[in-house]
Design a protein around this motif. Structure first.
Motif, short mmCIF file in Angstrom:
data_model
loop_
_atom_site.label_atom_id
_atom_site.label_comp_id
_atom_site.label_asym_id
_atom_site.label_seq_id
_atom_site.Cartn_x
_atom_site.Cartn_y
_atom_site.Cartn_z
N GLY A 38 -11.61 -29.87 -23.36
CA GLY A 38 -11.25 -28.73 -22.52
C GLY A 38 -9.87 -28.20 -22.84
O GLY A 38 -9.17 -27.70 -21.96
N GLY A 39 -9.47 -28.32 -24.10
CA GLY A 39 -8.17 -27.82 -24.54
C GLY A 39 -7.02 -28.80 -24.37
O GLY A 39 -5.92 -28.54 -24.84
N THR A 40 -7.28 -29.94 -23.74
CA THR A 40 -6.23 -30.95 -23.55
C THR A 40 -6.26 -31.95 -24.70
O THR A 40 -7.29 -32.55 -24.98
CB THR A 40 -6.43 -31.70 -22.23
N GLU A 92 -0.90 -43.76 -21.37
CA GLU A 92 -2.08 -44.50 -20.93
C GLU A 92 -2.45 -44.13 -19.49
O GLU A 92 -3.62 -43.93 -19.18
CB GLU A 92 -1.83 -46.00 -21.04
N ALA A 93 -1.46 -44.03 -18.63
CA ALA A 93 -1.72 -43.67 -17.23
C ALA A 93 -2.29 -42.27 -17.14
O ALA A 93 -3.22 -42.02 -16.34
CB ALA A 93 -0.45 -43.78 -16.41
N ALA A 94 -1.77 -41.34 -17.94
CA ALA A 94 -2.27 -39.97 -17.92
C ALA A 94 -3.68 -39.91 -18.46
O ALA A 94 -4.52 -39.13 -17.96
CB ALA A 94 -1.34 -39.06 -18.72
N PHE A 128 -6.92 -38.50 -16.51
CA PHE A 128 -7.75 -37.47 -17.13
C PHE A 128 -9.20 -37.92 -17.20
O PHE A 128 -10.12 -37.15 -16.88
CB PHE A 128 -7.22 -37.14 -18.53
N ARG A 129 -9.41 -39.16 -17.60
CA ARG A 129 -10.78 -39.69 -17.72
C ARG A 129 -11.46 -39.68 -16.35
O ARG A 129 -12.64 -39.29 -16.24
CB ARG A 129 -10.74 -41.11 -18.28
N ALA A 130 -10.76 -40.08 -15.31
CA ALA A 130 -11.35 -40.14 -13.98
C ALA A 130 -11.76 -38.77 -13.48
O ALA A 130 -12.76 -38.64 -12.77
CB ALA A 130 -10.35 -40.77 -13.00
N ARG A 142 -18.13 -35.36 -10.84
CA ARG A 142 -18.47 -34.05 -11.42
C ARG A 142 -17.77 -33.84 -12.76
O ARG A 142 -17.01 -32.87 -12.94
CB ARG A 142 -18.13 -32.91 -10.46
N PRO A 143 -18.00 -34.72 -13.73
CA PRO A 143 -17.30 -34.63 -15.01
C PRO A 143 -17.77 -33.45 -15.83
O PRO A 143 -18.89 -32.94 -15.66
CB PRO A 143 -17.68 -35.95 -15.70
#
Length: 233
Positions: free
Chosen positions: A72-74, A81-83, A87-89, A163-164
């Motif tokens: 999604g452009g990120t 690691e925390a970010a 993001f994954r969640a 809702r990934p």
């Protein structure tokens, strides 16, 4: 450079590991791979081809030695690691081959707990997902009290709970017999379609792969040649 309405874009990806003798073994060298918004794509991969490593890198569970992974452009390879965890969640769902359900919790609790790392727990929404997957009468059963197919459906519900935008599936039907594998696959695909989520599924099962309009052989895009199959999955 990859362009267009792509949700996932991979460029120049490389990953290697040290073997027990201290020698560096290449696992992945993928020049480019893309998955479009809402697309459902299968990736063929034999044992030891690096398919699980690839999914884990896309999920941000590890970092490549080189290359870019954009969702999604990120650019997730530049995140801490925390970010990456956050993001994954919020944006990814992952159906693991062994499901990775928490054995001490019920089906409903497994899905609700998965929501805690995203927008927040919603017990009603979690129950609704499980009911849609035919588990309305198994909400309070623990994984050990469920059949393998039922556990797989709980894993799908957990993967879709936040809702990934992208769902990753690693041999999700590998533990099911052919009849139940086909049913489970179609259920997962329809749920992704309803949620507007893209799906990237890896498998070595031709009966699974032939159901996808787009199927890419990992051996065609991975130029790494690991010396030992044990180095990868």
């Amino acid at each position: 450079m990859l362009r267009g309405m792509n949700l996932l874009e991979i460029e120049g990806l490389a990953k290697s590991y040290l073997d027990p003798e201290g020698r560096r073994q290449d696992v992945l060298r993928v020049e480019s791979l893309a998955v479009g918004e809402g697309e459902q794509m299968a990736l063929r991969g034999r044992s030891g081809s690096g398919k699980t490593t690839l999914l884990n890198l896309i999920a941000g569970l590890g970092l490549p030695d080189a290359g870019h992974i954009r969702i999604g452009g990120t650019e997730i390879t530049t995140l801490s690691e925390a970010a990456r965890d956050r993001f994954r969640a919020r944006h990814l769902g992952y159906v693991f081959q062994t499901f990775n359900l928490l054995q001490g919790y019920t089906a409903l609790e497994n899905v609700v707990l998965g929501m805690a790392f995203g927008p927040g727990r919603d017990r009603s929404a979690a129950q609704g997902l499980l009911e849609r997957l035919g588990l309305g009468d198994r909400l309070h059963y623990r994984p050990g009290q469920l059949s393998v197919g039922q556990q797989q459906r709980v894993a799908v519900a957990r993967a879709l709970a936040n809702r990934p935008r992208l769902v990753l599936a690693d041999e999700p039907t590998g533990n099911l017999d052919p009849t139940h594998a086909g049913e489970a696959l179609e259920l997962m695909r329809s749920m992704c379609t309803d949620a507007g989520a893209a799906l990237l599924l890896v498998s070595h099962d031709e009966a699974v792969l032939e159901r996808f309009d787009r199927c890419v052989d990992l051996s065609d895009i991975n130029t790494a040649r690991p010396a030992t199959a044990e180095a990868t999955r």
